[in-house]
Design a protein around this motif. Structure first.
Motif, PDB file in Angstrom:
ATOM      1  N   ARG A  36       0.812  -1.218   0.000  1.00 36.45           N
ATOM      2  CA  ARG A  36       0.000   0.000   0.000  1.00 36.45           C
ATOM      3  C   ARG A  36       0.845   1.267   0.000  1.00 36.45           C
ATOM      4  N   ARG A  37       2.095   1.173  -0.416  1.00 35.18           N
ATOM      5  CA  ARG A  37       2.945   2.365  -0.429  1.00 35.18           C
ATOM      6  C   ARG A  37       2.576   3.264  -1.608  1.00 35.18           C
ATOM      7  N   ASP A  38       2.825   4.541  -1.444  1.00 38.07           N
ATOM      8  CA  ASP A  38       2.587   5.551  -2.484  1.00 38.07           C
ATOM      9  C   ASP A  38       1.153   5.539  -3.012  1.00 38.07           C
ATOM     10  N   ASP A  39       0.209   5.171  -2.185  1.00 34.84           N
ATOM     11  CA  ASP A  39      -1.211   5.135  -2.568  1.00 34.84           C
ATOM     12  C   ASP A  39      -1.488   4.293  -3.809  1.00 34.84           C
ATOM     13  N   ASN A  40      -0.618   3.324  -4.099  1.00 31.51           N
ATOM     14  CA  ASN A  40      -0.846   2.385  -5.202  1.00 31.51           C
ATOM     15  C   ASN A  40      -1.177   1.038  -4.604  1.00 31.51           C
ATOM     16  N   ASN A  41      -2.433   0.823  -4.311  1.00 35.03           N
ATOM     17  CA  ASN A  41      -2.817  -0.440  -3.694  1.00 35.03           C
ATOM     18  C   ASN A  41      -2.574  -1.594  -4.663  1.00 35.03           C
ATOM     19  N   PHE A  42      -1.866  -2.592  -4.164  1.00 36.84           N
ATOM     20  CA  PHE A  42      -1.585  -3.799  -4.923  1.00 36.84           C
ATOM     21  C   PHE A  42      -1.771  -4.970  -3.984  1.00 36.84           C
ATOM     22  N   SER A  43      -2.473  -5.992  -4.424  1.00 39.68           N
ATOM     23  CA  SER A  43      -2.561  -7.194  -3.606  1.00 39.68           C
ATOM     24  C   SER A  43      -2.620  -8.423  -4.512  1.00 39.68           C
ATOM     25  N   PHE A  44      -1.968  -9.469  -4.041  1.00 36.12           N
ATOM     26  CA  PHE A  44      -2.008 -10.771  -4.697  1.00 36.12           C
ATOM     27  C   PHE A  44      -2.546 -11.755  -3.692  1.00 36.12           C
ATOM     28  N   GLU A  45      -3.511 -12.526  -4.104  1.00 38.90           N
ATOM     29  CA  GLU A  45      -4.029 -13.584  -3.254  1.00 38.90           C
ATOM     30  C   GLU A  45      -4.158 -14.833  -4.101  1.00 38.90           C
ATOM     31  N   GLY A  46      -3.477 -15.893  -3.669  1.00 35.05           N
ATOM     32  CA  GLY A  46      -3.531 -17.107  -4.455  1.00 35.05           C
ATOM     33  C   GLY A  46      -2.647 -18.197  -3.904  1.00 35.05           C
ATOM     34  N   GLU A  47      -2.369 -19.149  -4.770  1.00 35.14           N
ATOM     35  CA  GLU A  47      -1.606 -20.333  -4.401  1.00 35.14           C
ATOM     36  C   GLU A  47      -0.209 -20.251  -5.007  1.00 35.14           C
ATOM     37  N   VAL A  48       0.764 -20.674  -4.227  1.00 34.53           N
ATOM     38  CA  VAL A  48       2.155 -20.717  -4.676  1.00 34.53           C
ATOM     39  C   VAL A  48       2.671 -22.132  -4.470  1.00 34.53           C
ATOM     40  N   MET A  49       3.291 -22.689  -5.495  1.00 34.53           N
ATOM     41  CA  MET A  49       3.963 -23.975  -5.348  1.00 34.53           C
ATOM     42  C   MET A  49       5.422 -23.752  -5.705  1.00 34.53           C
ATOM     43  N   LEU A  50       6.294 -24.177  -4.838  1.00 33.74           N
ATOM     44  CA  LEU A  50       7.733 -23.989  -4.997  1.00 33.74           C
ATOM     45  C   LEU A  50       8.392 -25.355  -4.979  1.00 33.74           C
ATOM     46  N   ARG A  51       9.279 -25.582  -5.962  1.00 31.02           N
ATOM     47  CA  ARG A  51       9.946 -26.884  -6.031  1.00 31.02           C
ATOM     48  C   ARG A  51      11.433 -26.693  -6.318  1.00 31.02           C
ATOM     49  N   PHE A  52      12.264 -27.294  -5.473  1.00 30.01           N
ATOM     50  CA  PHE A  52      13.704 -27.314  -5.661  1.00 30.01           C
ATOM     51  C   PHE A  52      14.107 -28.731  -6.043  1.00 30.01           C
ATOM     52  N   HIS A  53      14.838 -28.876  -7.158  1.00 26.14           N
ATOM     53  CA  HIS A  53      15.353 -30.172  -7.584  1.00 26.14           C
ATOM     54  C   HIS A  53      16.801 -30.309  -7.116  1.00 26.14           C
ATOM     55  N   PRO A  54      17.266 -31.528  -6.837  1.00 25.25           N
ATOM     56  CA  PRO A  54      18.651 -31.729  -6.383  1.00 25.25           C
ATOM     57  C   PRO A  54      19.710 -31.293  -7.400  1.00 25.25           C
ATOM     58  N   ASP A  55      19.337 -31.154  -8.676  1.00 26.06           N
ATOM     59  CA  ASP A  55      20.329 -30.790  -9.697  1.00 26.06           C
ATOM     60  C   ASP A  55      20.585 -29.284  -9.802  1.00 26.06           C
ATOM     61  N   GLY A  56      20.029 -28.493  -8.872  1.00 22.48           N
ATOM     62  CA  GLY A  56      20.271 -27.050  -8.885  1.00 22.48           C
ATOM     63  C   GLY A  56      19.268 -26.261  -9.694  1.00 22.48           C
ATOM     64  N   THR A  57      18.171 -26.883 -10.073  1.00 24.73           N
ATOM     65  CA  THR A  57      17.105 -26.182 -10.788  1.00 24.73           C
ATOM     66  C   THR A  57      15.831 -26.232  -9.967  1.00 24.73           C
ATOM     67  N   GLY A  58      14.838 -25.513 -10.410  1.00 20.75           N
ATOM     68  CA  GLY A  58      13.550 -25.537  -9.729  1.00 20.75           C
ATOM     69  C   GLY A  58      12.569 -24.628 -10.435  1.00 20.75           C
ATOM     70  N   TYR A  59      11.391 -24.536  -9.879  1.00 22.50           N
ATOM     71  CA  TYR A  59      10.379 -23.635 -10.431  1.00 22.50           C
ATOM     72  C   TYR A  59       9.379 -23.279  -9.343  1.00 22.50           C
ATOM     73  N   PHE A  60       8.688 -22.193  -9.565  1.00 22.64           N
ATOM     74  CA  PHE A  60       7.540 -21.897  -8.730  1.00 22.64           C
ATOM     75  C   PHE A  60       6.385 -21.508  -9.625  1.00 22.64           C
ATOM     76  N   THR A  61       5.202 -21.869  -9.188  1.00 21.10           N
ATOM     77  CA  THR A  61       3.976 -21.614  -9.923  1.00 21.10           C
ATOM     78  C   THR A  61       3.110 -20.692  -9.089  1.00 21.10           C
ATOM     79  N   LEU A  62       2.586 -19.662  -9.713  1.00 18.08           N
ATOM     80  CA  LEU A  62       1.697 -18.708  -9.059  1.00 18.08           C
ATOM     81  C   LEU A  62       0.341 -18.764  -9.741  1.00 18.08           C
ATOM     82  N   ASN A  63      -0.709 -18.979  -8.977  1.00 22.25           N
ATOM     83  CA  ASN A  63      -2.083 -18.964  -9.476  1.00 22.25           C
ATOM     84  C   ASN A  63      -2.919 -18.165  -8.505  1.00 22.25           C
ATOM     85  N   GLY A  64      -3.580 -17.145  -8.998  1.00 21.34           N
ATOM     86  CA  GLY A  64      -4.420 -16.356  -8.103  1.00 21.34           C
ATOM     87  C   GLY A  64      -4.929 -15.104  -8.772  1.00 21.34           C
TER      88      GLY A  64
END
Length: 157
Positions: free
Chosen positions: A43-71
């Motif tokens: 809510r800084r600078d009177d620019n209201n921003f909000s995200f509401e949703g699901e996050v999935m985070l995955r780390f693979h042993p080989d040094g890669t990964g991904y995250f998914t955002l849905n909301g």
């Protein structure tokens, strides 16, 4: 001291130094899947921003990964669907500190958020950017994923 004893002592010290360096540089394999709900508001600078949703985070042993955002994102009185997956590479920095570098951003067809809005408010989630995260196990065997100041996600089995 004989030359043989000196050679053995020198060989032992070289082996000890090499093993210490290898142990210091060793990155333990990380295999983590974390899924949770996230509510983020700015809510800084009177620019209201909000995200509401699901996050999935995955780390693979080989040094890669991904995250998914849905909301949903609410910004300047408008609401948009967000659905994207961001691939990253990770490396262990020190103790519980890990560095991730975003290498791929894939927006799914129902992601209607205009370009630049999400990136303006959520730092470190654009292509090529790096972000430091802490991954810390709690005494109850949960995993707290966060930044320097607070946890972002807490995962438990």
């Amino acid at each position: 001291m004989t030359r043989k004893k000196m050679a053995l002592i020198l060989a032992f010290n070289v082996i000890a130094i090499v093993l210490a360096v290898l142990w210091y540089r060793y990155t333990p394999p990380l295999s983590v899947i974390c899924e949770g709900n996230l509510t983020f508001t700015d809510r800084r600078d009177d620019n209201n921003f909000s995200f509401e949703g699901e996050v999935m985070l995955r780390f693979h042993p080989d040094g890669t990964g991904y995250f998914t955002l849905n909301g949903n994102v609410l910004h300047a009185g408008q609401e948009w669907d967000v659905s994207r997956q961001e691939g990253f590479t990770w490396r262990h920095m020190h103790d519980t500190l890990y560095e991730i570098t975003v290498i791929r951003v894939e927006r799914f067809s129902h992601d209607m958020l205009p370009t630049g809005i999400f990136e303006k408010y959520v730092a470190g989630l654009t292509l090529g950017q790096k972000r430091l995260l802490t991954l810390e196990r709690t005494p109850e065997e949960a995993l707290a994923i966060g930044n320097f100041y607070s946890p972002l996600l807490i995962c438990s089995e």
